[in-house]
Motif scaffolding. Structure first.
Motif, PDB file in Angstrom:
ATOM      1  N   GLY A 114       0.797  -1.216   0.000  1.00 46.87           N
ATOM      2  CA  GLY A 114       0.000   0.000   0.000  1.00 46.87           C
ATOM      3  C   GLY A 114       0.833   1.271   0.000  1.00 46.87           C
ATOM      4  O   GLY A 114       0.482   2.251  -0.649  1.00 46.87           O
ATOM      5  N   ARG A 115       1.901   1.264   0.744  1.00 47.09           N
ATOM      6  CA  ARG A 115       2.812   2.407   0.800  1.00 47.09           C
ATOM      7  C   ARG A 115       4.231   1.867   0.988  1.00 47.09           C
ATOM      8  O   ARG A 115       4.416   0.749   1.471  1.00 47.09           O
ATOM      9  CB  ARG A 115       2.468   3.339   1.983  1.00 47.09           C
ATOM     10  N   THR A 116       5.224   2.689   0.641  1.00 49.26           N
ATOM     11  CA  THR A 116       6.598   2.263   0.828  1.00 49.26           C
ATOM     12  C   THR A 116       7.043   2.465   2.271  1.00 49.26           C
ATOM     13  O   THR A 116       6.649   3.454   2.913  1.00 49.26           O
ATOM     14  CB  THR A 116       7.539   3.026  -0.119  1.00 49.26           C
ATOM     15  N   LEU A 117       7.867   1.564   2.764  1.00 45.00           N
ATOM     16  CA  LEU A 117       8.350   1.654   4.144  1.00 45.00           C
ATOM     17  C   LEU A 117       9.150   2.919   4.399  1.00 45.00           C
ATOM     18  O   LEU A 117       9.259   3.355   5.541  1.00 45.00           O
ATOM     19  CB  LEU A 117       9.218   0.441   4.469  1.00 45.00           C
ATOM     20  N   SER A 118       9.722   3.501   3.379  1.00 51.65           N
ATOM     21  CA  SER A 118      10.540   4.706   3.562  1.00 51.65           C
ATOM     22  C   SER A 118       9.697   5.902   4.030  1.00 51.65           C
ATOM     23  O   SER A 118      10.249   6.919   4.434  1.00 51.65           O
ATOM     24  CB  SER A 118      11.265   5.048   2.270  1.00 51.65           C
ATOM     25  N   GLN A 119       8.390   5.764   3.995  1.00 49.44           N
ATOM     26  CA  GLN A 119       7.504   6.836   4.462  1.00 49.44           C
ATOM     27  C   GLN A 119       7.200   6.717   5.954  1.00 49.44           C
ATOM     28  O   GLN A 119       6.535   7.595   6.515  1.00 49.44           O
ATOM     29  CB  GLN A 119       6.198   6.797   3.673  1.00 49.44           C
ATOM     30  N   TYR A 120       7.682   5.651   6.599  1.00 51.92           N
ATOM     31  CA  TYR A 120       7.315   5.391   7.987  1.00 51.92           C
ATOM     32  C   TYR A 120       8.529   5.045   8.838  1.00 51.92           C
ATOM     33  O   TYR A 120       9.491   4.442   8.363  1.00 51.92           O
ATOM     34  CB  TYR A 120       6.347   4.206   8.062  1.00 51.92           C
ATOM     35  N   ALA A 121       8.435   5.399  10.120  1.00 56.51           N
ATOM     36  CA  ALA A 121       9.293   4.776  11.120  1.00 56.51           C
ATOM     37  C   ALA A 121       8.613   3.472  11.506  1.00 56.51           C
ATOM     38  O   ALA A 121       7.375   3.382  11.480  1.00 56.51           O
ATOM     39  CB  ALA A 121       9.438   5.683  12.323  1.00 56.51           C
ATOM     40  N   ARG A 179       3.647   7.146  11.336  1.00 57.72           N
ATOM     41  CA  ARG A 179       3.761   8.284  10.423  1.00 57.72           C
ATOM     42  C   ARG A 179       4.516   9.396  11.127  1.00 57.72           C
ATOM     43  O   ARG A 179       4.135   9.815  12.212  1.00 57.72           O
ATOM     44  CB  ARG A 179       2.365   8.778  10.022  1.00 57.72           C
ATOM     45  N   THR A 180       5.580   9.848  10.501  1.00 59.15           N
ATOM     46  CA  THR A 180       6.350  10.923  11.097  1.00 59.15           C
ATOM     47  C   THR A 180       7.204  11.595  10.033  1.00 59.15           C
ATOM     48  O   THR A 180       7.625  10.959   9.072  1.00 59.15           O
ATOM     49  CB  THR A 180       7.256  10.389  12.223  1.00 59.15           C
ATOM     50  N   TYR A 181       7.461  12.876  10.231  1.00 63.97           N
ATOM     51  CA  TYR A 181       8.362  13.609   9.344  1.00 63.97           C
ATOM     52  C   TYR A 181       9.802  13.515   9.835  1.00 63.97           C
ATOM     53  O   TYR A 181      10.737  13.792   9.107  1.00 63.97           O
ATOM     54  CB  TYR A 181       7.968  15.080   9.265  1.00 63.97           C
ATOM     55  N   TRP A 182       9.962  13.094  11.088  1.00 59.40           N
ATOM     56  CA  TRP A 182      11.271  13.128  11.720  1.00 59.40           C
ATOM     57  C   TRP A 182      11.946  11.771  11.682  1.00 59.40           C
ATOM     58  O   TRP A 182      11.289  10.745  11.723  1.00 59.40           O
ATOM     59  CB  TRP A 182      11.124  13.594  13.165  1.00 59.40           C
ATOM     60  N   SER A 183      13.253  11.798  11.647  1.00 63.97           N
ATOM     61  CA  SER A 183      14.021  10.561  11.605  1.00 63.97           C
ATOM     62  C   SER A 183      14.385  10.134  13.024  1.00 63.97           C
ATOM     63  O   SER A 183      15.544  10.185  13.420  1.00 63.97           O
ATOM     64  CB  SER A 183      15.270  10.740  10.749  1.00 63.97           C
ATOM     65  N   THR A 184      13.357   9.751  13.770  1.00 65.58           N
ATOM     66  CA  THR A 184      13.550   9.325  15.147  1.00 65.58           C
ATOM     67  C   THR A 184      12.935   7.951  15.340  1.00 65.58           C
ATOM     68  O   THR A 184      12.137   7.491  14.529  1.00 65.58           O
ATOM     69  CB  THR A 184      12.874  10.306  16.121  1.00 65.58           C
TER      70      THR A 184
END
Length: 126
Positions: A26-33, A100-105
């Motif tokens: 459904g979506r690529t993993l690179s969009q999620y932590a 879902r996050t914009y941050w790389s944490t």
């Protein structure tokens, strides 16, 4: 939204290894932590390991440090949990989750995750 399906669980003797997979669609993993959690019988679900959206950061619970490794393959859209030196206390249903996050944490907080798989059983015999 993303759909998550875990696999790779099973029965293993103490000291053995397993690799869990979490296939995303459904979506690529690179969009999620991403994270792995587990729930043993009669216990609350607990954090195991997490990886940031960029893949550059990982974290893990003290109980599994040095034994479990979280990783992902973006080309295969799959999250992994390599589990070595397994102990009977690792017996649980293991869940992968997406945040879902914009941050790389990374996050160990269950409530911060938006999507969950159905779980895969891991049983470690003594």
């Amino acid at each position: 939204q993303v759909q998550l399906v875990e696999s790779g669980g099973g029965l293993v003797q103490a000291g053995g290894s397993l690799r869990l997979s979490c296939a995303a669609s459904g979506r690529t993993l690179s969009q999620y932590a991403m994270g792995w959690f587990r729930q043993a019988p009669g216990k609350e679900r607990e954090f195991v390991a997490a990886i940031s959206r960029s893949g550059g950061s990982t974290s893990s619970a003290e109980a599994v440090k040095g034994r479990f490794t979280i990783s992902r393959d973006i080309a295969k859209n799959t999250l992994y949990l390599q589990m070595n030196s397994l102990k009977p206390e690792d017996t649980a249903v293991y869940y992968c989750a997406a945040r879902r996050t914009y941050w790389s944490t990374t996050s160990s907080q269950e409530e911060e995750y938006d999507y969950w798989g159905q779980g895969t059983q891991v049983t470690v015999s003594s």
